[in-house]
Design a protein around this motif. Structure first.
Motif, short mmCIF file in Angstrom:
data_model
loop_
_atom_site.label_atom_id
_atom_site.label_comp_id
_atom_site.label_asym_id
_atom_site.label_seq_id
_atom_site.Cartn_x
_atom_site.Cartn_y
_atom_site.Cartn_z
N GLU A 321 57.81 68.33 11.88
CA GLU A 321 57.56 69.71 12.58
C GLU A 321 56.24 70.17 12.12
N VAL A 322 56.01 69.74 13.84
CA VAL A 322 55.06 70.22 14.68
C VAL A 322 54.94 71.86 15.29
N SER A 323 55.95 72.04 15.05
CA SER A 323 55.71 73.67 15.73
C SER A 323 57.81 74.31 15.07
N PRO A 324 58.00 75.53 14.94
CA PRO A 324 59.20 76.04 14.34
C PRO A 324 60.76 75.53 15.57
N GLY A 325 61.27 74.12 15.05
CA GLY A 325 62.16 73.38 15.72
C GLY A 325 61.92 72.52 16.35
N VAL A 326 60.50 72.06 16.16
CA VAL A 326 60.18 71.20 16.66
C VAL A 326 59.67 70.30 16.11
N HIS A 327 60.32 68.58 16.51
CA HIS A 327 60.33 67.97 15.30
C HIS A 327 58.95 66.79 15.96
N HIS A 328 58.02 66.17 15.26
CA HIS A 328 57.93 64.86 16.08
C HIS A 328 57.89 63.55 14.90
N VAL A 329 58.89 61.66 15.19
CA VAL A 329 59.61 61.42 14.87
C VAL A 329 57.45 60.78 14.41
N VAL A 330 56.90 60.66 13.65
CA VAL A 330 55.74 59.46 13.17
C VAL A 330 56.48 58.44 12.59
N GLY A 331 55.13 58.07 12.52
CA GLY A 331 55.04 56.98 11.19
C GLY A 331 55.30 55.31 11.89
N GLY A 332 55.67 55.57 12.90
CA GLY A 332 56.36 53.77 13.62
C GLY A 332 54.79 53.92 14.71
N THR A 333 55.01 53.18 15.72
CA THR A 333 53.95 52.41 16.48
C THR A 333 54.09 53.85 17.35
N ARG A 446 71.33 80.86 22.63
CA ARG A 446 70.22 82.25 22.18
C ARG A 446 68.68 82.00 22.94
N GLY A 447 68.87 81.30 23.77
CA GLY A 447 67.85 81.32 25.53
C GLY A 447 66.54 80.47 24.86
N ARG A 448 66.73 79.95 24.27
CA ARG A 448 65.35 78.67 24.60
C ARG A 448 65.84 77.65 25.10
N GLN A 449 64.27 77.12 26.22
CA GLN A 449 64.12 76.63 26.90
C GLN A 449 63.55 75.14 26.07
N VAL A 450 63.64 73.92 27.11
CA VAL A 450 63.18 72.38 26.51
C VAL A 450 63.50 72.58 28.33
N MET A 451 62.22 71.79 28.95
CA MET A 451 62.00 71.41 30.89
C MET A 451 61.34 70.36 30.43
N MET A 452 61.50 69.87 31.69
CA MET A 452 61.15 68.56 32.67
C MET A 452 60.31 68.21 33.35
N TYR A 453 59.45 67.32 33.57
CA TYR A 453 58.16 67.68 35.66
C TYR A 453 58.46 66.36 35.41
N VAL A 454 59.01 65.80 36.41
CA VAL A 454 58.34 64.70 36.57
C VAL A 454 57.44 65.02 37.17
N MET A 455 56.12 63.73 36.88
CA MET A 455 54.77 63.69 37.09
C MET A 455 54.43 62.84 38.51
N ASP A 470 58.50 77.73 24.49
CA ASP A 470 58.32 79.15 23.49
C ASP A 470 57.18 78.08 22.28
N ALA A 471 57.12 77.22 21.81
CA ALA A 471 55.87 75.84 21.16
C ALA A 471 54.81 76.19 22.20
N LYS A 472 54.68 75.99 23.07
CA LYS A 472 53.48 76.17 24.21
C LYS A 472 52.76 74.80 24.16
N LEU A 473 54.42 73.30 23.47
CA LEU A 473 54.25 72.51 23.60
C LEU A 473 54.12 71.51 24.85
N GLY A 474 53.66 70.74 24.92
CA GLY A 474 54.03 69.34 25.98
C GLY A 474 53.83 67.90 24.88
N PHE A 475 55.37 67.48 26.35
CA PHE A 475 55.09 65.84 25.22
C PHE A 475 55.03 64.71 26.26
N VAL A 476 53.73 63.69 26.28
CA VAL A 476 54.09 62.96 27.79
C VAL A 476 53.80 61.56 26.09
#
Ligand code: ZN
Length: 530
Positions: A321-333, A446-455, A470-476
């Motif tokens: 859990e990297v932020s409340p309600g945000v989970h990173h699947v780790v341990g693999g490549t 409840r108003g939680r948002q998840v967004m995605m941006y084409v780069m 709300d987590a001020k967290l990006g994923f790349v």
């Protein structure tokens, strides 16, 4: 040994002759007998004791393309020298591989393959396992998957040996449907998982096919196609070899020097006893051949008996859990990111295989009961980050891809998948595919948002960055692997991350990665001079 073989060959020729008299040889027996004769005859093949050769090769990777479903990526160009103890079934290849992708670099290494163990001397991958990293100088024993793959490909490429093996085991040779290539029919037989097609004129083997599973394209054919035949001693050898994946050439091999029955230095074929004692035996059952082969094409293969993680260096996959309600699947490549919404889940990336996805699905079912995976968002289409896409869509959901990815993923999800070792065949016709041109937002009750941006980015067309406001967290994925130290100078991938953040007007605190772990954003922004 030699005398026994000759006696055996004579006996078999006699038996074969008798069979022929009694009922006439079957079509498959005729094809094999003709191929043995065309190769130089059973005696000449049995007399092959050693091979030394030199070769060059080029390889391409179709599922690391820039555009979804587009032109293959040029992967590498190599030179090599090999020695083979034919009767001891041991070989050594000394490679110099110059990679063009994912980054230009050269790996110089050797592979020793014996019936019961394999050994790699030197660095052959960016995905080095713990055993390789501990060894000084770098070396490691092959995983059972890699050894089994090397055995299969060795048997496929040894045309003379394969013809003789079929000749000796007529009960295992069955007639197969002709293989038709460019309107020309090649009669074929099946033998121990291979389909061998013969040139109707010369009688020589034209191609050896296996029916493989590809994590993107599902059921695929994988062929080795022979040409440029040359007589060496008394045996015909194909000096050019091309691998075809579903009919597309993905490797082109040219042998430049081929000698037989030269004296070999046995020491060069030896695996150190302490390595051999702990080395994996060849894997059986569902070997992920295409994963093992093609991750090596681009020099990133993690040599392990679990394709998701290094069995010698990781406890396996886990949720962090990297932020409340945000989970990173780790341990693999390769990692995913799971965002828990009020009554559903959003998952970024579907890496590696449907086996990894099955782990994710069973984990989220127990961790977030009653919350289905409603959105599966792919940062990009590459096989290592999308190979588990079917496994995340087993309960329905919408697949979200960057433009222009819809057509490609429609074809992918419609492709036959009967050989999938991790998922029973099913239809994905009901899956909606959403194509994002610039950005998209998913909101819960409840108003939680998840967004995605084409780069705008140098790695893949339509690549997307994830954002959890709300987590001020990006994923790349791939263009930045948060965690390891940043380079001294920004590269185009890192600049693309910073530009996307700036263009979208985001204020990230941290990023999580499709590789690596998490890291603060400020150091990247500083590096890029913001
Ligand atoms: Zn990629």
């Amino acid at each position: 040994m030699r005398r026994t073989l000759i006696a055996l060959v004579s006996a078999l020729v006699a038996i074969f002759g008798l069979l022929s008299c009694a009922s006439g040889p079957t079509k498959e027996q005729q094809l094999v007998a003709k191929a043995v004769e065309a190769t130089g005859g059973a005696q000449a093949i049995a007399d092959l004791r050693t091979v030394t050769l030199k070769g060059t090769a080029k390889q391409w990777e179709p599922e690391q393309s820039d555009v979804q479903g587009g032109e293959m990526r040029f992967a590498n160009e190599m030179t090599y020298e090999a020695i083979v103890d034919v009767q001891g079934r041991a070989s050594r290849f000394d490679f110099v591989k110059n990679f063009a992708y994912p980054a230009p670099r050269t790996f110089t290494f050797s592979e020793i393959v014996t019936p019961t163990a394999g050994y790699v001397i030197g660095v052959d991958s960016n995905g080095r396992n713990a055993e390789s990293q501990k060894a000084n100088p770098p070396a490691h024993s092959m995983s059972g998957y890699r050894l089994a793959t090397a055995h299969r490909e060795g048997a496929r490429g040894n045309t003379a040996g394969l013809m003789l093996a079929m000749f000796f085991s007529p009960e295992q040779v069955k007639l197969a449907a002709d293989i038709v290539v460019q309107g020309r029919a090649y009669p074929a037989v099946s033998y121990q998982g291979f389909i061998v097609a013969f040139d109707p004129q010369t009688g020589l083997p034209a191609r050896v096919r296996t029916l493989d599973y590809d994590n993107i394209w599902g059921d695929v054919t994988y062929d080795l196609v022979f040409s440029d035949w040359k007589k060496v001693g008394n045996v015909q050898i194909a000096m050019n070899r091309k691998h075809e994946l579903n009919g597309r050439v993905i490797s082109d091999i040219q042998w430049t020097d081929f000698r037989i029955n030269q004296a070999l230095d046995a020491k060069r074929l030896a695996i150190p006893p302490e390595v051999r004692a702990n080395a994996a035996k060849p894997a059986s059952g569902n070997v992920p051949y295409q994963w093992v082969l093609r991750r090596q094409f681009i020099g990133v293969y993690m040599d392990s008996d679990n394709v998701s993680y290094d069995t010698k260096g990781s406890q396996g996959l886990r949720l962090q859990e990297v932020s409340p309600g945000v989970h990173h699947v780790v341990g693999g490549t390769h990692n995913s990111l799971i965002v828990e919404m009020s009554d559903f889940l959003v998952i970024f990336d579907a890496p590696v295989t449907d086996a990894q996805s099955a782990w994710v699905m069973s984990t989220v079912k127990s961790r977030f009961p009653g919350k289905p995976v409603r959105w599966v968002v792919l940062t990009h289409h590459h096989m290592d980050h999308a190979g588990g896409v079917r496994g995340l869509l087993v309960d329905g959901g919408t697949l979200v891809v960057g433009a222009p990815g819809r057509d490609h993923f429609q074809k992918v999800l419609a492709a036959p998948m009967t050989r999938n070792p991790d998922l029973t065949p099913r239809s994905f016709a009901a899956i909606q595919i959403m194509e994002v041109t610039m950005s998209h937002v998913i909101t819960d009750s409840r108003g939680r948002q998840v967004m995605m941006y084409v780069m705008d980015n140098p790695h893949a067309k339509g690549m997307m960055m994830g954002w959890v406001p709300d987590a001020k967290l990006g994923f790349v994925t791939d263009i930045w692997s948060p965690g390891p130290p940043l380079p001294a100078k920004p590269n185009p991938g890192l600049v693309a991350v910073v530009n996307t953040v700036k263009k979208a007007g985001l204020q990230p605190e941290r990023f999580a990665g499709g590789h690596g772990s998490t890291s603060d954003y400020a150091s990247l922004a500083r590096l890029a001079g913001q």
